[in-house]
Design a protein around this motif. Structure first.
Motif, PDB file in Angstrom:
ATOM      1  N   ILE A   1       7.044 -27.081  -6.815  1.00  0.00           N
ATOM      2  CA  ILE A   1       6.041 -26.269  -6.122  1.00  0.00           C
ATOM      3  C   ILE A   1       5.649 -26.926  -4.800  1.00  0.00           C
ATOM      4  CG2 ILE A   1       3.641 -25.487  -6.224  1.00  0.00           C
ATOM      5  CD1 ILE A   1       4.058 -24.826  -9.132  1.00  0.00           C
ATOM      6  N   GLN A   2       5.531 -28.242  -4.807  1.00  0.00           N
ATOM      7  CA  GLN A   2       5.224 -28.963  -3.571  1.00  0.00           C
ATOM      8  C   GLN A   2       6.331 -28.748  -2.538  1.00  0.00           C
ATOM      9  OE1 GLN A   2       4.542 -33.171  -4.072  1.00  0.00           O
ATOM     10  NE2 GLN A   2       4.542 -33.586  -1.867  1.00  0.00           N
ATOM     11  N   GLU A   3       7.562 -28.821  -2.968  1.00  0.00           N
ATOM     12  CA  GLU A   3       8.687 -28.619  -2.044  1.00  0.00           C
ATOM     13  C   GLU A   3       8.678 -27.217  -1.444  1.00  0.00           C
ATOM     14  OE1 GLU A   3      13.610 -28.791  -2.056  1.00  0.00           O
ATOM     15  OE2 GLU A   3      12.468 -29.204  -3.884  1.00  0.00           O
ATOM     16  N   GLN A   4       8.390 -26.202  -2.296  1.00  0.00           N
ATOM     17  CA  GLN A   4       8.355 -24.834  -1.785  1.00  0.00           C
ATOM     18  C   GLN A   4       7.168 -24.621  -0.854  1.00  0.00           C
ATOM     19  OE1 GLN A   4      10.643 -22.491  -2.003  1.00  0.00           O
ATOM     20  NE2 GLN A   4       9.342 -21.196  -0.700  1.00  0.00           N
ATOM     21  N   ALA A   5       6.034 -25.260  -1.155  1.00  0.00           N
ATOM     22  CA  ALA A   5       4.863 -25.166  -0.289  1.00  0.00           C
ATOM     23  C   ALA A   5       5.156 -25.780   1.078  1.00  0.00           C
ATOM     24  CB  ALA A   5       3.668 -25.847  -0.937  1.00  0.00           C
ATOM     25  N   GLU A   6       5.857 -26.907   1.090  1.00  0.00           N
ATOM     26  CA  GLU A   6       6.212 -27.555   2.352  1.00  0.00           C
ATOM     27  C   GLU A   6       7.163 -26.683   3.167  1.00  0.00           C
ATOM     28  OE1 GLU A   6       7.764 -31.190   0.856  1.00  0.00           O
ATOM     29  OE2 GLU A   6       5.800 -32.192   0.761  1.00  0.00           O
ATOM     30  N   ALA A   7       8.022 -25.929   2.479  1.00  0.00           N
ATOM     31  CA  ALA A   7       8.922 -25.019   3.174  1.00  0.00           C
ATOM     32  C   ALA A   7       8.186 -23.796   3.715  1.00  0.00           C
ATOM     33  CB  ALA A   7      10.049 -24.584   2.234  1.00  0.00           C
ATOM     34  N   LEU A   8       7.112 -23.412   3.038  1.00  0.00           N
ATOM     35  CA  LEU A   8       6.341 -22.236   3.446  1.00  0.00           C
ATOM     36  C   LEU A   8       5.422 -22.532   4.629  1.00  0.00           C
ATOM     37  CD1 LEU A   8       5.562 -19.254   2.665  1.00  0.00           C
ATOM     38  CD2 LEU A   8       3.727 -20.257   1.279  1.00  0.00           C
TER      39      LEU A   8
END
Length: 355
Positions: free
Chosen positions: A279-286
């Motif tokens: 989730i952290q990785e996807q948030a950083e991508a968003l």
């Protein structure tokens, strides 16, 4: 000059300024006269909070066509669900209240439901929610929706359902594609239409499709995955400014402390640490697609202290939040390695009881 002799557009602004809370405090304030009611009802229905009981009273008060003021005026919808069986009956019919000095009491609509099986109660509740979802879909001014659903066992009902929300019910609300603020704070899992809990009950992609219009997103669900932060359109900027994903399912129940964490949708593989990292990785991508990112947080809790920890995606800092703090508040910053990740149990669940 009499207030009601003012131009209609001026009256509409006055009643809009007065707001919903003024009328909800006392529905008798709708009863001045017919012309007053014409302007008061839209103001009253601008911001509505329903429990399962008040929603049942609304649905049984009359044909849905009488709810046109709600469809035309609703801007903020709050659902506060506890899972407790209906225990009393009340009246929710401002139009009828405006015509009679004493509100009529709806008899039997809720008392009857005390005696029905839990499965039937679940179907009744979800049917009511489904009808409300239709109203929400027709409410062109609706911009904020908050759904909070808890499991609160009733001392008078041995078969209080632990999970009571059907997946299609929530999907009906998420089909409204004009939200600016979405809060889903759920401690109950979804059931399939047959009433059984099962795998594959996955609403995260539906939440992701709403990111194109959202400005604020707060989520806490027993099952979650990074798809909640994947917009349908892979390109383009977003007005989204606040995102908080709370993976801690701690609830304050008398005599019992639940220390659960969310699970990954459809699978337990990887555990909490992997789920948090993904989730952290996807948030950083968003974040780069957000025109004005202000808050991006992922919340968990540590063991055995049960401290709520907030990871700030934008700064990389971790903060400890007090029990009475909001999810997006700034807590006390903790140093790296002061709360080792090993304290986040991958099975994520412990229960302590006073009994």
């Amino acid at each position: 000059m009499s207030l009601l002799r003012l131009p209609p557009e001026t009256l509409a602004q006055i009643f809009d300024y007065i707001g919903s809370s003024f009328f909800r405090e006392d529905l008798g304030r709708l009863t001045v006269c017919k012309q007053w009611l014409e302007f008061a009802l839209p103001a009253c229905f601008k911001c509505i909070t329903f429990s399962q009981e008040t929603l049942r009273d609304l649905i049984t008060s009359g044909p849905l066509k009488r709810l046109s003021p709600l469809k035309n005026s609703l801007e903020i919808l709050d659902l506060e669900l506890s899972g407790q069986r209906y225990s009393h009956s009340s009246t929710f019919d401002p139009q009828e209240n405006a015509q009679e000095s004493n509100a009529s009491i709806a008899t039997g609509s809720n008392e009857v439901l005390n005696d029905i099986p839990a499965k039937t109660w679940i179907n009744v509740l979800n049917d009511d929610l489904g009808q409300l979802a239709v109203i929400a879909q027709q409410s062109r001014r609706l911009r904020t929706m908050r759904i909070r659903a808890r499991y609160s066992p009733s001392p008078n009902a041995l078969d209080t359902p632990e999970n009571y929300l059907l997946l299609p019910t929530i999907q009906g609300f998420l089909s409204v594609e004009i939200f600016r603020v979405l809060v889903l704070d759920l401690s109950v899992s979804f059931l399939n239409p047959s009433g059984e809990q099962g795998k594959g009950l996955h609403i995260c992609p539906a939440i992701g499709t709403l990111l194109r219009t959202l400005q604020m997103l707060h989520l806490r669900m027993p099952s979650i995955c990074p798809d909640v932060l994947k917009p349908l359109n892979p390109d383009g900027s977003l007005n989204l400014s606040t995102v908080v994903i709370n993976l801690s399912l701690i609830t304050n129940q008398p005599g019992t402390t639940f220390a659960a964490h969310s699970k990954r949708c459809g699978s337990l593989a990887g555990g909490l640490l992997q789920l948090k990292a993904d989730i952290q990785e996807q948030a950083e991508a968003l974040a780069p697609r957000m025109t004005s990112p202000k808050i991006m947080r992922v919340l968990t809790h540590s063991l055995p202290q049960f401290e709520t920890q907030s990871l700030d995606i934008l700064t990389g800092k971790t903060m400890v939040l007090d029990d009475d703090m909001a999810w997006d508040e700034d807590g006390k910053e903790v140093m790296e390695d002061s709360e080792p990740e090993s304290e986040l149990l991958d099975d994520g669940f412990s229960t302590f009881s006073d009994d």
